[in-house]
Design a protein around this motif. Structure first.
Motif, PDB file in Angstrom:
ATOM      1  N   VAL A 442       0.955  -1.326  -0.012  1.00 45.41           N
ATOM      2  CA  VAL A 442      -0.115  -0.078  -0.055  1.00 45.41           C
ATOM      3  C   VAL A 442       0.885   1.280  -0.078  1.00 45.41           C
ATOM      4  CG1 VAL A 442      -1.592   1.251   1.442  1.00 45.41           C
ATOM      5  CG2 VAL A 442      -2.065  -1.120   0.925  1.00 45.41           C
ATOM      6  N   LEU A 443       1.759   1.156   0.748  1.00 49.08           N
ATOM      7  CA  LEU A 443       2.872   2.450   0.852  1.00 49.08           C
ATOM      8  C   LEU A 443       3.790   2.476  -0.681  1.00 49.08           C
ATOM      9  CD1 LEU A 443       4.301   2.124   4.358  1.00 49.08           C
ATOM     10  CD2 LEU A 443       2.683   3.957   3.689  1.00 49.08           C
ATOM     11  N   ALA A 444       4.014   1.544  -0.836  1.00 50.04           N
ATOM     12  CA  ALA A 444       4.797   1.679  -2.543  1.00 50.04           C
ATOM     13  C   ALA A 444       3.706   2.109  -3.461  1.00 50.04           C
ATOM     14  CB  ALA A 444       5.370   0.214  -2.891  1.00 50.04           C
ATOM     15  N   THR A 445       2.499   1.704  -3.298  1.00 48.79           N
ATOM     16  CA  THR A 445       1.682   2.172  -4.386  1.00 48.79           C
ATOM     17  C   THR A 445       1.269   3.504  -4.216  1.00 48.79           C
ATOM     18  OG1 THR A 445       0.404   0.097  -4.489  1.00 48.79           O
ATOM     19  CG2 THR A 445      -0.926   1.973  -4.880  1.00 48.79           C
ATOM     20  N   LEU A 446       1.246   3.901  -3.101  1.00 53.64           N
ATOM     21  CA  LEU A 446       0.857   5.477  -2.800  1.00 53.64           C
ATOM     22  C   LEU A 446       2.457   6.361  -3.248  1.00 53.64           C
ATOM     23  CD1 LEU A 446      -0.720   7.403   0.006  1.00 53.64           C
ATOM     24  CD2 LEU A 446       1.578   8.154  -0.466  1.00 53.64           C
ATOM     25  N   MET A 447       3.516   5.778  -3.070  1.00 56.38           N
ATOM     26  CA  MET A 447       4.802   6.391  -3.455  1.00 56.38           C
ATOM     27  C   MET A 447       4.851   6.482  -4.950  1.00 56.38           C
ATOM     28  SD  MET A 447       8.779   5.426  -2.781  1.00 56.38           S
ATOM     29  CE  MET A 447       8.558   5.601  -0.769  1.00 56.38           C
ATOM     30  N   PHE A 448       4.229   5.390  -5.673  1.00 59.76           N
ATOM     31  CA  PHE A 448       4.353   5.319  -7.072  1.00 59.76           C
ATOM     32  C   PHE A 448       3.274   6.281  -7.570  1.00 59.76           C
ATOM     33  CE2 PHE A 448       2.418   3.919 -10.798  1.00 59.76           C
ATOM     34  CZ  PHE A 448       3.468   3.612 -11.727  1.00 59.76           C
ATOM     35  N   ASN A 449       2.218   6.503  -7.037  1.00 56.24           N
ATOM     36  CA  ASN A 449       1.176   7.323  -7.546  1.00 56.24           C
ATOM     37  C   ASN A 449       1.560   8.800  -7.260  1.00 56.24           C
ATOM     38  OD1 ASN A 449      -0.568   5.141  -8.717  1.00 56.24           O
ATOM     39  ND2 ASN A 449      -1.857   5.094  -6.552  1.00 56.24           N
ATOM     40  N   THR A 450       2.286   9.039  -6.400  1.00 54.72           N
ATOM     41  CA  THR A 450       2.607  10.544  -5.889  1.00 54.72           C
ATOM     42  C   THR A 450       3.624  10.717  -6.766  1.00 54.72           C
ATOM     43  OG1 THR A 450       3.526   9.726  -3.902  1.00 54.72           O
ATOM     44  CG2 THR A 450       1.131  10.530  -3.702  1.00 54.72           C
ATOM     45  N   THR A 451       4.641  10.062  -7.381  1.00 54.46           N
ATOM     46  CA  THR A 451       5.677  10.586  -7.961  1.00 54.46           C
ATOM     47  C   THR A 451       5.573  10.157  -9.540  1.00 54.46           C
ATOM     48  OG1 THR A 451       6.447   8.314  -7.666  1.00 54.46           O
ATOM     49  CG2 THR A 451       7.253  10.037  -5.939  1.00 54.46           C
ATOM     50  N   TYR A 452       6.173   8.987  -9.823  1.00 53.23           N
ATOM     51  CA  TYR A 452       6.098   8.628 -11.390  1.00 53.23           C
ATOM     52  C   TYR A 452       4.620   8.993 -12.109  1.00 53.23           C
ATOM     53  CZ  TYR A 452       6.465   6.019 -15.630  1.00 53.23           C
ATOM     54  OH  TYR A 452       6.275   5.605 -17.138  1.00 53.23           O
ATOM     55  N   ARG A 453       3.668   8.341 -11.278  1.00 52.39           N
ATOM     56  CA  ARG A 453       2.523   8.621 -12.197  1.00 52.39           C
ATOM     57  C   ARG A 453       1.922   9.914 -12.092  1.00 52.39           C
ATOM     58  NH1 ARG A 453      -3.433   5.662 -10.225  1.00 52.39           N
ATOM     59  NH2 ARG A 453      -4.827   6.688 -11.597  1.00 52.39           N
ATOM     60  N   HIS A 454       2.052  10.580 -11.105  1.00 54.06           N
ATOM     61  CA  HIS A 454       1.948  12.041 -11.008  1.00 54.06           C
ATOM     62  C   HIS A 454       2.580  12.926 -12.069  1.00 54.06           C
ATOM     63  CE1 HIS A 454       2.343  16.157  -9.053  1.00 54.06           C
ATOM     64  NE2 HIS A 454       1.117  16.147  -9.143  1.00 54.06           N
TER      65      HIS A 454
END
Length: 550
Positions: A442-454
């Motif tokens: 869950v934390l990695a998903t949030l990190m991914f979504n707020t960085t590369y995806r964003h």
């Protein structure tokens, strides 16, 4: 760009200067100011966490309410009579006007933009017409055209990739087998278009093979102009195929910025952060991990974020109290002015995206998510976007596992309360047990979504490819001549200013921002930095990696 052109650079470790350049941080001191302010206000923010008009967890109760009538209070403005210090910081210290002007100067278009801005402020339209750029299509756009390769790049490597899904059984795919679809019909249908703008909701059909995703057909909505026409790469006229790609790109830009970026990105991230303020402490390791990624996301998104992207109204920028308002107020260059829909439609688009959000819109690496085998893109298809995304997620998951393993306590009541609050109405279908692996995921998903995806919505690529990223076409009574429907030079200058604004600098980055909070995990932090830096160096689609701190 094909895989054979990928940069072959492998570096074992990176110095601070190299990491700083990849982080894209404009003013490191502002990150410290934001962190100090956030931590001083932590308890106050946590005590007032609530929900927005659609029941999404939010810190909207602390945001300033609008004193003027607003089209829909469910999506913009807060409940407070006084502006909170964090919102003030976001609206004043984060004023990006100077940075944008500097970049326009570097691009050699600053004086043209200033001329346009003064004309707008003075309402001196005859002056603009004499300049010869308001009535005729931008000739550079006409001459540049729009190749299939440039169009495909948007969906193979850039923001369009986030909008794809597999074809449904029985769906019209214009005869394409194993098609991948970008369907914007349902989302855009019925939204009010500005006067003088031409917008037809589109569905794009891609084939897939060793070249990646290749556009084969574009299906227009059934309207009086298009009558549900299907435009095909192989048998449509050159002029109609060019128009179809231009129109589909307009639809994709809006859908990406409002649905994927604002709602599935910012507003979803806010639900995690609001829960952290409410249930954790400022020194809890989960908050320390979230903080540099999206610690102020609610104050950012629901103040100037909504206003810049989706609306012309809102609260005057506090910066105007210390500057010449006529020069510093850049509202005429907000994205709202170059996107095709009215203010009401923009806000309706936010609400529509919130109402239809599904867990897989956030959890891309779960079964059914975009990065799983259910995405529609076969594993044998060389989809560059997926390759980069998976590498980045794995690097982040490895780091999050190290953080969780180092801090895990079986009796962590604060963590349990935060975890339980994550599975609110929209996320209830994917609720899972709290254990170390699920927490790390869950934390990695949030990190991914707020960085590369964003970062997809703030891509440096925008400024150098503006000729392909026209966000609105002119209403010309159905003419498919580019000189009739393409925007004037006057309007395309605005489009370019918006692109420069979108690629503004970051306050934080996963490349440098975990050193202090996780100094005791030096090896894990260094491994994350090096892994991400390797990916950026090797992938020509990437130049930097930011966060939602802007």
């Amino acid at each position: 760009m094909c895989c054979c052109h990928r940069k072959k650079v492998k570096v074992a470790a990176y110095n601070d200067e190299e990491l700083g350049a990849m982080a894209g941080i404009e003013d490191p001191a502002q990150a410290d100011d934001a962190r100090d302010l956030r931590r001083c206000s932590f308890a106050e923010i946590g005590a007032k966490v609530g929900v927005d008009g659609l029941g999404w967890p939010s810190n909207v109760p602390l945001l300033l309410k609008y004193t003027t009538a607003y089209p829909d209070p469910r999506v913009a403005g807060g409940y407070s009579d006084k502006m909170h210090a964090v919102e003030w910081f976001q609206r004043s210290a984060r004023d990006a006007t100077g940075m944008v002007l500097s970049r326009l100067q570097q691009a050699g278009i600053l004086w043209a933009v200033i001329h346009q801005h003064l004309c707008f402020l003075c309402c001196s339209w005859p002056c603009c017409f004499c300049w010869g750029c308001c009535r005729q299509a931008d000739e550079d756009l006409v001459q540049t055209g729009f190749s299939d390769a440039a169009f495909n790049e948007i969906f193979n490597e850039r923001f369009g990739a986030a909008l794809l899904r597999p074809a449904q059984p029985g769906e019209n795919t214009a005869g394409v087998e194993e098609a991948v679809v970008c369907d914007m019909h349902e989302y855009l249908r019925g939204l009010e278009v500005k006067r003088g703008v031409w917008l037809e909701p589109c569905k794009i059909i891609f084939s897939q093979g060793q070249q990646g995703l290749v556009v084969e057909a574009i299906l227009a909505e059934d309207t009086p102009c298009t009558r549900g026409a299907t435009y095909c790469r192989t048998n449509s006229s050159e002029q109609s195929w060019l128009w179809a790609k231009r129109m589909a790109t307009c639809c994709a830009i809006f859908t990406s910025q409002i649905k994927d970026h604002l709602v599935h990105g910012h507003l979803m991230a806010e639900t995690f952060v609001a829960a952290a303020y409410e249930h954790l402490k400022v020194d809890h390791y989960v908050f320390q991990l979230l903080e540099p990624l999206c610690g102020d996301v609610g104050f950012l998104t629901r103040s100037w974020g909504i206003e810049v992207i989706a609306a012309a109204q809102g609260v005057p920028n506090p910066a105007s109290e210390r500057c010449f308002d006529c020069l510093c107020n850049m509202r005429s260059f907000y994205p709202w002015f170059v996107l095709p829909f009215t203010e009401k439609a923009m806000l309706d688009g936010v609400l529509r995206a919130q109402e239809t959000t599904l867990p897989e819109n956030w959890y891309w690496f779960d079964k059914g998510g975009l990065m799983s085998n259910d995405s529609g893109v076969k594993e044998s298809t060389p989809w560059i976007f997926r390759k980069n995304a998976r590498r980045i997620f794995q690097a982040m998951l490895k780091f999050c596992r190290s953080v969780v393993e180092s801090h895990w306590k079986d009796d962590d009541l604060l963590l349990q309360n935060w975890w339980n609050s994550l599975w609110w109405t929209k996320m209830k279908p994917v609720q899972r047990e709290l254990d170390q692996e699920n927490l790390a995921h869950v934390l990695a998903t949030l990190m991914f979504n707020t960085t590369y995806r964003h970062d997809l919505a703030h891509d440096e690529w925008f400024k150098d490819h503006h000729q392909f990223l026209v966000s609105a076409l002119r209403d010309c009574n159905g003419s498919l001549s580019p000189r009739q429907y393409l925007p004037s030079r006057f309007m395309h200058l605005r489009n370019r200013v918006v692109a420069f604004g979108l690629i503004g600098g970051n306050l934080e980055s996963p490349l440098v921002s975990f050193r202090k909070p996780f100094s005791h995990l030096e090896a894990a932090v260094e491994a994350l930095q090096n892994d991400l830096a390797d990916i950026i160096r090797e992938a020509p689609q990437l130049q930097s990696m930011g966060t939602m701190t802007h």
